[in-house]
Design an enzyme around this catalytic site. Structure first.
Site, PDB file in Angstrom:
ATOM      1  N   ARG A  29      32.809  58.033  15.676  1.00  0.00           N
ATOM      2  CA  ARG A  29      33.108  59.369  15.481  1.00  0.00           C
ATOM      3  C   ARG A  29      33.456  59.853  16.893  1.00  0.00           C
ATOM      4  O   ARG A  29      34.355  60.718  17.105  1.00  0.00           O
ATOM      5  CB  ARG A  29      31.850  60.079  14.957  1.00  0.00           C
ATOM      6  CG  ARG A  29      30.855  60.234  15.714  1.00  0.00           C
ATOM      7  CD  ARG A  29      29.639  60.441  14.857  1.00  0.00           C
ATOM      8  NE  ARG A  29      29.218  59.557  13.672  1.00  0.00           N
ATOM      9  CZ  ARG A  29      28.099  59.762  12.913  1.00  0.00           C
ATOM     10  NH1 ARG A  29      27.526  60.788  12.967  1.00  0.00           N
ATOM     11  NH2 ARG A  29      27.985  58.685  12.251  1.00  0.00           N
ATOM     12  N   LYS A  87      21.158  48.010  18.749  1.00  0.00           N
ATOM     13  CA  LYS A  87      21.035  47.535  17.308  1.00  0.00           C
ATOM     14  C   LYS A  87      20.004  46.619  17.308  1.00  0.00           C
ATOM     15  O   LYS A  87      19.850  45.689  18.090  1.00  0.00           O
ATOM     16  CB  LYS A  87      22.320  47.180  16.537  1.00  0.00           C
ATOM     17  CG  LYS A  87      23.489  48.351  16.136  1.00  0.00           C
ATOM     18  CD  LYS A  87      24.240  47.662  15.650  1.00  0.00           C
ATOM     19  CE  LYS A  87      25.662  48.543  15.295  1.00  0.00           C
ATOM     20  NZ  LYS A  87      25.322  49.402  14.255  1.00  0.00           N
TER      21      LYS A  87
HETATM   22  N1  BES Z   1      29.662  50.355  13.412  1.00  0.00           N
HETATM   23  C1  BES Z   1      28.627  51.075  12.716  1.00  0.00           C
HETATM   24  C2  BES Z   1      28.770  51.118  11.385  1.00  0.00           C
HETATM   25  C3  BES Z   1      28.347  49.652  10.314  1.00  0.00           C
HETATM   26  C4  BES Z   1      27.256  49.439  10.251  1.00  0.00           C
HETATM   27  C5  BES Z   1      29.536  49.275  10.091  1.00  0.00           C
HETATM   28  C6  BES Z   1      26.909  48.481   9.706  1.00  0.00           C
HETATM   29  C7  BES Z   1      29.370  48.245   9.421  1.00  0.00           C
HETATM   30  C8  BES Z   1      28.074  47.611   8.981  1.00  0.00           C
HETATM   31  C9  BES Z   1      28.604  52.321  13.184  1.00  0.00           C
HETATM   32  O1  BES Z   1      28.920  52.663  14.582  1.00  0.00           O
HETATM   33  C10 BES Z   1      27.166  53.102  13.503  1.00  0.00           C
HETATM   34  O2  BES Z   1      26.530  52.237  13.921  1.00  0.00           O
HETATM   35  N2  BES Z   1      26.741  53.926  12.794  1.00  0.00           N
HETATM   36  C11 BES Z   1      25.489  54.347  12.618  1.00  0.00           C
HETATM   37  C12 BES Z   1      25.466  55.975  12.626  1.00  0.00           C
HETATM   38  C13 BES Z   1      23.962  56.707  12.934  1.00  0.00           C
HETATM   39  C14 BES Z   1      23.264  56.013  14.257  1.00  0.00           C
HETATM   40  C15 BES Z   1      24.152  57.946  12.582  1.00  0.00           C
HETATM   41  C16 BES Z   1      24.824  53.855  11.367  1.00  0.00           C
HETATM   42  O3  BES Z   1      25.576  53.626  10.122  1.00  0.00           O
HETATM   43  O4  BES Z   1      23.608  53.654  11.059  1.00  0.00           O
HETATM   44 ZN    ZN Z   2      27.494  51.979  16.088  1.00  0.00          ZN
END
Ligand code: BES
Ligand code: ZN
Ligand code: ZN
Length: 522
Positions: free
Chosen positions: A375, A301
């Site tokens: 997921r 990230k």
């Molecule tokens: N933990 C994150 C989701 C999240 C993001 C929660 C910001 C709270 C605030 C999750 O694991 C994630 O990174 N999801 C990705 C999925 C994508 C790569 C398909 C997302 O939401 O960008």
């Molecule tokens: Zn994630």
């Protein structure tokens, strides 16, 4: 979590009170109606001076107020409630939050609530009285939370300068005692029961917030497993911990894959609550995402706000809180909670985009993005939970950033395969001021997750419909005949400061009350 205030219901005014809380309603012309009793002249004066119109949330603190012979306390806190016909439980809860902030700022310690000023207003139905006061108490108790664990010199630990009864030492912030005073015997006994339930809410939501706020250098999977064990003992729940070895035996390839890059070991916690004296109770399974830190893994990230990813275990924390609350309330249904804890880190041993993993169900997954890890974790524990033969499954997860784009912060998302279940969860939310909005889960959304190399991929190549794609991935692991709903709480798990009874920053503890009530009514 700091110590919660003691809540009590009484028939006559208590002694030793420093501040008395009185509700003031508005008339149809939106002017303050003078309450009966000692504060009437003061409200009259304030109204004439244009200083207090009693609109919902307006507040007046009268310090060293002398009410003559009927003196109940040195200080009075007048809280505007708006027109009585427009009062809802949520407005009452919000008023509780506003009142707490003022009591805290004014360093009030022992307070009483003039219940009859709240419920005697014309326009308030007798049947609604106890619930409106309960919501007000909820607002107070939910506001009492502070997370000062890692502050060596916190406000809570310093001497109150204006405090009427300030003492040196470890005074918790805000009032330590709240006495609800009513002349109505019936209402008093109803309130006694409600206040016990409200205290349980404060404690359970406090656990959820504590867990969620815990920094990930302390809040490791093993830490939560130990905390769960400790709390299970305290609440009389059965508790089983699965180590990585156990997960290997269970063939949880997706769950283990996510934790593979982390130095800290993964854990799964399984809790069970069984109601006493209920023959053949129904079983609800709660499943929670407990990623103790989500760096994104190899698909790392950006660093902006990455610190928030310590909250990525809030699904599991919410499940824990709901479980504790349901057991405190002694709900008549059985509950199993499955919480999956691991850390998503980049490392020489971490999973990589292009890898193929095999799930507990046997289905294979091509990893496109290691940041779509929630997921993966949930897929294996959802499969595990279905072996326990629950009548319904609800999973809770900070699954997608996309849910904040779709819905913002005023509700969370729900998706699932059973309309009756979704409605039941949404109704429980509505009754608690915790809104939930359904998103569609058409099978066609799965087309975007078809893989050339495995049974599916964990993410698509663009970011359309992110929340739905997350849910449609989970759906691949839900067996025929299983009733399932998924709550995406990524937008509401922290920083809900626009609501007076949630902390300005950090974990909200939202949906704990909703889930416990859903279980109670199931
Ligand atoms: N933990 C994150 C989701 C999240 C993001 C929660 C910001 C709270 C605030 C999750 O694991 C994630 O990174 N999801 C990705 C999925 C994508 C790569 C398909 C997302 O939401 O960008
Ligand atoms: Zn994630
Ligand atoms: Zn995540």
């Amino acid at each position: 979590m700091n110590k919660l205030p003691l809540l009590e219901a009484r028939l006559s005014s208590a002694t030793g009170i420093d501040t008395n809380i009185c509700a003031v309603f508005q008339d149809s012309a939106k002017k303050a109606i003078s309450p009966k009793g000692a504060y009437s002249p003061a409200v009259e004066k304030l109204r004439k001076a244009g200083a207090f119109d009693a609109k919902h949330g307006a507040i007046q603190f009268l310090r060293f107020f002398d009410s003559g012979s009927s003196k109940v306390a040195d200080n009075a806190l007048l809280i505007g409630m708006g027109p009585s016909a427009e009062l809802t439980e949520e407005k009452s809860r919000l008023a509780g939050g506003t009142v707490w902030a003022k009591l805290n700022a004014e360093k009030c310690k022992e307070v009483s609530v003039e219940v009859d000023s709240f419920v005697a207003a014309s326009g308030i139905k007798e049947a609604d009285r106890a619930r409106l006061m309960r919501a007000f108490a909820e607002g107070l108790v939910l506001s009492a939370y502070q997370f000062n664990k890692y502050k060596t010199k916190s406000e809570a630990k310093s001497e109150g300068k204006l405090g009427l009864k300030s003492e040196k030492g470890n005074n918790p912030p805000g009032p330590s005692q709240i006495v609800f005073v009513t002349q109505d015997k019936n209402l008093k006994s109803q309130l006694e029961l409600e206040l016990i339930q409200v205290t349980a809410i404060g404690e359970a939501v406090g656990v959820t917030r504590d867990w969620s706020n815990e920094p990930s250098n302390y809040g490791t999977p093993v830490y939560y497993a130990n905390e769960a064990k400790r709390l299970a003992k305290q609440y009389g729940l059965k508790c089983k911990i699965l180590t990585e070895q156990d997960a290997e035996r269970e063939k949880m390839g997706l769950f283990l894959g996510v934790g593979q890059g982390a130095e800290r070991e993964s854990r799964i916690v399984v809790l069970e609550y069984s109601p006493k004296g209920v023959k053949n109770p129904k079983t609800v399974a709660l499943v929670g995402k407990g990623v103790t830190f989500d760096s994104g893994g190899i698909s790392i990230k950006p660093s902006m706000k990455m610190e928030d990813m310590k909250h990525d275990m809030t699904g599991a924390a919410t499940v824990m809180g709901a479980m504790l609350l349901a057991s405190s309330w002694e709900v008549p249904n059985r509950v199993v909670a499955v919480m999956a804890f691991c850390e998503n880190m980049p490392d020489g041993n971490a999973i990589q985009p292009g890898n193929v993993l095999t799930s507990r169900s046997g289905k294979t997954v091509e990893i496109i993005n290691t940041d779509a890890e929630g997921r993966l974790v949930l897929a294996d524990v959802l499969d595990y939970a279905q072996d326990l033969k629950p009548d319904a499954i609800v999973d809770v997860a900070t699954l997608t950033g996309a849910v904040s784009i779709a819905l913002g912060k005023h509700c969370c998302g729900i998706l699932g395969n059973d309309e009756a279940l979704i409605s039941a969860v949404r109704r429980a939310g509505e009754a608690n001021g915790e809104r939930i909005w359904e998103l569609p889960l058409y099978d066609e959304y799965f087309d975007d997750l078809k893989s050339d190399y495995a049974d599916m991929k964990n993410s698509a190549n663009d970011s359309l419909g992110g929340t739905i794609r997350g849910a449609v991935f989970l759906k691949q692991f839900i067996r025929k005949g299983s009733m399932w709903a998924h709550l995406d709480i990524a937008a509401t798990a922290w920083n809900l400061g626009h609501l007076s009874y949630y902390p300005k920053r950090g974990a909200s503890g939202a949906y704990v009350r909703t889930l416990a009530q859903f279980i109670a009514n199931f």
